[in-house]
Design a protein around this motif. Sequence first.
Motif, PDB file in Angstrom:
ATOM      1  N   UNK A  90       0.830  -1.204   0.000  1.00 14.56           N
ATOM      2  CA  UNK A  90       0.000   0.000   0.000  1.00 14.56           C
ATOM      3  C   UNK A  90       0.863   1.252   0.000  1.00 14.56           C
ATOM      4  N   UNK A  91       1.944   1.235   0.759  1.00 19.80           N
ATOM      5  CA  UNK A  91       2.837   2.394   0.794  1.00 19.80           C
ATOM      6  C   UNK A  91       3.480   2.629  -0.562  1.00 19.80           C
ATOM      7  N   UNK A  92       3.918   1.552  -1.200  1.00 20.79           N
ATOM      8  CA  UNK A  92       4.535   1.695  -2.525  1.00 20.79           C
ATOM      9  C   UNK A  92       3.547   2.219  -3.554  1.00 20.79           C
ATOM     10  N   UNK A  97       1.703   6.626  -7.055  1.00 24.86           N
ATOM     11  CA  UNK A  97       0.686   7.588  -7.488  1.00 24.86           C
ATOM     12  C   UNK A  97       1.171   9.026  -7.336  1.00 24.86           C
ATOM     13  N   UNK A  98       1.898   9.306  -6.263  1.00 31.46           N
ATOM     14  CA  UNK A  98       2.421  10.658  -6.066  1.00 31.46           C
ATOM     15  C   UNK A  98       3.447  11.013  -7.137  1.00 31.46           C
ATOM     16  N   UNK A  99       4.295  10.063  -7.505  1.00 30.30           N
ATOM     17  CA  UNK A  99       5.292  10.320  -8.546  1.00 30.30           C
ATOM     18  C   UNK A  99       4.642  10.440  -9.921  1.00 30.30           C
ATOM     19  N   UNK A 101       1.750  11.756 -10.459  1.00 29.85           N
ATOM     20  CA  UNK A 101       1.143  13.087 -10.498  1.00 29.85           C
ATOM     21  C   UNK A 101       2.170  14.157 -10.855  1.00 29.85           C
ATOM     22  N   UNK A 102       3.428  13.937 -10.536  1.00 34.04           N
ATOM     23  CA  UNK A 102       4.470  14.911 -10.878  1.00 34.04           C
ATOM     24  C   UNK A 102       4.773  14.926 -12.377  1.00 34.04           C
ATOM     25  N   UNK A 103       4.368  13.871 -13.108  1.00 33.85           N
ATOM     26  CA  UNK A 103       4.646  13.793 -14.544  1.00 33.85           C
ATOM     27  C   UNK A 103       3.518  14.361 -15.404  1.00 33.85           C
ATOM     28  N   UNK A 104       2.420  14.811 -14.795  1.00 29.28           N
ATOM     29  CA  UNK A 104       1.274  15.304 -15.550  1.00 29.28           C
ATOM     30  C   UNK A 104       1.378  16.812 -15.712  1.00 29.28           C
ATOM     31  N   UNK A 105       1.256  17.268 -16.946  1.00 29.10           N
ATOM     32  CA  UNK A 105       1.337  18.693 -17.268  1.00 29.10           C
ATOM     33  C   UNK A 105       0.053  19.378 -16.819  1.00 29.10           C
ATOM     34  N   UNK A 112       3.676  13.163 -19.494  1.00 32.50           N
ATOM     35  CA  UNK A 112       4.719  13.448 -20.467  1.00 32.50           C
ATOM     36  C   UNK A 112       5.922  12.526 -20.341  1.00 32.50           C
ATOM     37  N   UNK A 113       5.965  11.670 -19.329  1.00 34.96           N
ATOM     38  CA  UNK A 113       7.047  10.697 -19.215  1.00 34.96           C
ATOM     39  C   UNK A 113       8.261  11.185 -18.455  1.00 34.96           C
ATOM     40  N   UNK A 114       8.245  12.429 -18.001  1.00 31.97           N
ATOM     41  CA  UNK A 114       9.328  12.970 -17.174  1.00 31.97           C
ATOM     42  C   UNK A 114       8.678  13.896 -16.152  1.00 31.97           C
ATOM     43  N   UNK A 115       9.429  14.265 -15.138  1.00 31.63           N
ATOM     44  CA  UNK A 115       8.886  15.147 -14.103  1.00 31.63           C
ATOM     45  C   UNK A 115       8.770  16.562 -14.654  1.00 31.63           C
TER      46      UNK A 115
END
Length: 135
Positions: A90-92, A97-99, A101-105, A112-115
């Motif tokens: 669950x933690x992973x 999911x948090x990471x 969200x950082x890739x969405x423009x 976009x495939x990158x932060x």
Amino acid sequence: MQRPVTVFDGRTHHVALCRGWRDGLPVFGWGEAPSTLLTVSQLRSVGLRRNGQDPVALLVFRHHRPYRREETTELFSVERAAPVRGTEAQRRAKVRNALRARRICAECRRDVGYYVPTSTGVCWQCESGTWEVAA
């Protein structure tokens, strides 16, 4: 001089020998505490957490480094402890999911495939205006 003391761990009373009292809690030496009392790290290693309980006793021992005189650790009851919240899976999933969200423009709402840079909040194509229009 050790004295007998009764320690209540949530279910039963244990009689053990303590070295005295400090701040109203019995003080035990290394290897003298009842087996139902564990430190925070020992609770964590068996998959338990404090569950908001106050310490039941203190563990006092000499540190292995010569400049550190004495180490004091709080002991907590195993009976009052609760299981650790959430599993590793669950933690992973939450981190994944948090990471993601950082890739969405913020402008085009694409992954976009990158932060995405936090200074602009948009992907490189939206920033430069070079998105190709599909006809």
